[in-house]
Design an enzyme around this catalytic site. Structure first.
Site, mmCIF file in Angstrom:
data_model
loop_
_atom_site.group_PDB
_atom_site.id
_atom_site.type_symbol
_atom_site.label_atom_id
_atom_site.label_comp_id
_atom_site.label_asym_id
_atom_site.label_seq_id
_atom_site.Cartn_x
_atom_site.Cartn_y
_atom_site.Cartn_z
ATOM 1 N N TYR A 197 -0.528 4.865 -3.308
ATOM 2 C CA TYR A 197 -0.971 3.532 -3.832
ATOM 3 C C TYR A 197 -2.206 4.059 -4.475
ATOM 4 C CZ TYR A 197 -3.817 -0.853 -4.220
ATOM 5 O OH TYR A 197 -4.456 -1.745 -4.648
ATOM 6 N N GLU B 187 -2.909 -2.574 -10.210
ATOM 7 C CA GLU B 187 -2.268 -2.003 -9.231
ATOM 8 C C GLU B 187 -0.974 -1.309 -9.272
ATOM 9 O OE1 GLU B 187 -3.004 -3.883 -5.001
ATOM 10 O OE2 GLU B 187 -1.074 -4.561 -5.714
#
Ligand code: ADP
Ligand code: MG
Length: 389
Positions: free
Chosen positions: A109, A197
């Site tokens: 991530y 993101e």
């Protein structure tokens, strides 16, 4: 303002972030053509909506033939995709992204957010990326690392290497990750983003890193200077009431309560919502009619607020400085005449020309419920709601 995954990937590609080859398709034939032109043997068909969690809701499918690409595109386009982030009504899928499938070894991530506490753009990274990152952040917060960026010097190489090493990247991946993080940061700064993101940032067969999913959202107040971003706005993904309000110069945000609010000034609108909440009510919206609220603007405000079927009562709270209470009162009376308004209306007027505004409402014959101050207004709203329940 949010944009779609395929738009984010195009944008990031321009900054040098590695993303899969792919293109958006609006219908089944188009999807098959894109896959054919991309070549290869496996493709991913991805529903494009402004919500995440698509993998869990069936909005991300791996296809091993052109027929399968068609099949999945057919399933998705025109359907309402329900994911953990959409609510039970789901979101209408109007297009899909068709891209080459990667063979994933591990999912990381990587995100950038503005941390309001430190007032800095902050990198968030984790070795446990993928579809369960929200779960990891809750149950195992130590597996999520943060690194604040000093705005004076920007994201430094040593920080990138530290983050990369902390999530377990090795060898040449560290340099690759650093390049990628800096590209993401440049894009974030250049475009006045609020969030970027990449989840998952995937390590693929040959050990290289690639952004398999990408999401960005941008500061609506900076759009005036970011025409390239403004063009990416998809009105279909927004609340139609909010879009209409923008067109009328009203600042409207839909919420899920039943007390409609028509207020002048953003600060007063916030205070009004607070007062309602304090009295155990729930605002149906935030609405700032702005400084020069003409009768027309007040009428539009009513029209938009009343489009929300949850609205059971409206609180009009005006503190007139630039505005004048008599204009507002005329706007209110006009709205009552023009529109079929069958919910009770509580009005609190204060400031310039209040002595003229009150009588206009009183003499109109409409059953306005007058309040002396904000607390009185919220109390009357709740009492009226209770009486009609
Ligand atoms: P969402 O976050 O909305 O669920 P993602 O784009 O992250 O959607 O896709 C969900 C999962 O599907 C990813 O975590 C990844 O495992 C897989 N995936 C997505 N894109 C690709 C791709 N191009 N190749 C291989 N797998 C992919
Ligand atoms: Mg994702």
């Amino acid at each position: 303002m949010n944009i779609h995954e395929y738009q984010t990937k195009e944008l990031l590609r321009g900054y040098g972030v590695p993303v899969p080859e792919g293109r958006v398709a609006h219908n089944v034939d188009n999807a098959a053509t894109v896959a054919d032109e991309l070549g290869g043997e496996r493709w991913v068909v991805k529903a494009q909506i402004h919500a995440g969690g698509r993998g869990k809701g069936g909005g991300v499918k791996v296809a091993s033939s052109l027929d399968e690409v068609r099949h999945f595109a057919d399933q998705m386009i025109g359907s309402h995709l329900v994911t953990p982030q959409t609510g039970p009504e789901g979101r209408l899928v109007q297009r899909v992204l068709v891209e080459q499938a990667s063979n994933i070894r591990q999912e990381y991530y990587l995100g950038l957010v503005i941390d309001r506490a430190t007032q800095r753009i902050t990198v968030i990274a984790s070795a446990s990326g993928g579809m369960n990152i929200e779960e990891v952040a809750k149950t195992d917060p130590d597996r999520v690392i943060r690194e604040a960026i000093d705005p004076a010097v920007g994201l430094m190489s040593f920080q990138c290497r530290k983050i990369a090493a902390n999530i377990g990247l090795q060898g040449r991946q560290i340099g690759e990750a650093a390049k990628l993080m800096k590209a993401l940061y440049r894009c974030f700064r250049d475009k006045d983003a609020l969030l970027a993101e990449i989840n998952p940032l995937a390590e693929v067969e040959d050990g290289s890193l690639i952004a398999l999913d990408a999401k960005m959202s941008f500061d609506g107040n900076a759009l005036y200077r970011r025409p390239q971003i403004t063009e990416l706005r998809d009105f279909d993904e927004e609340d139609p009431k909010e879009v209409e309000a923008t067109g009328h110069g009203l600042n409207y945000i839909a919420l899920d309560g039943n007390v409609g609010c028509i207020v002048n000034g953003a600060g007063l609108a916030m205070a009004t919502m607070d007062a309602i909440s304090f009295h155990n009510g729930k605002p149906a919206n935030f609405l700032d009619v702005g400084g020069g609220a003409s009768p027309e603007k007040v009428g539009n405000a009513f029209r938009i607020v009343l489009q929300d079927p949850n609205v059971k009562i409206i609180l009009v709270n005006i503190f007139a400085g630039i505005n004048r209470c008599d204009w507002i009162a005329e706007g209110l009376v006009q709205a009552m005449r023009d529109q079929q308004i069958d919910v009770p209306i509580v009005v609190r007027l204060a400031g310039t020309n209040v002595e003229k505004g009150g009588p206009i409402l009183a003499e109109s014959g409409f059953p306005f419920i007058m309040a002396d101050n904000l607390d009185d207004a919220a109390t009357k709203v709740m009492a009226t709601l209770e009486a009609s329940a």
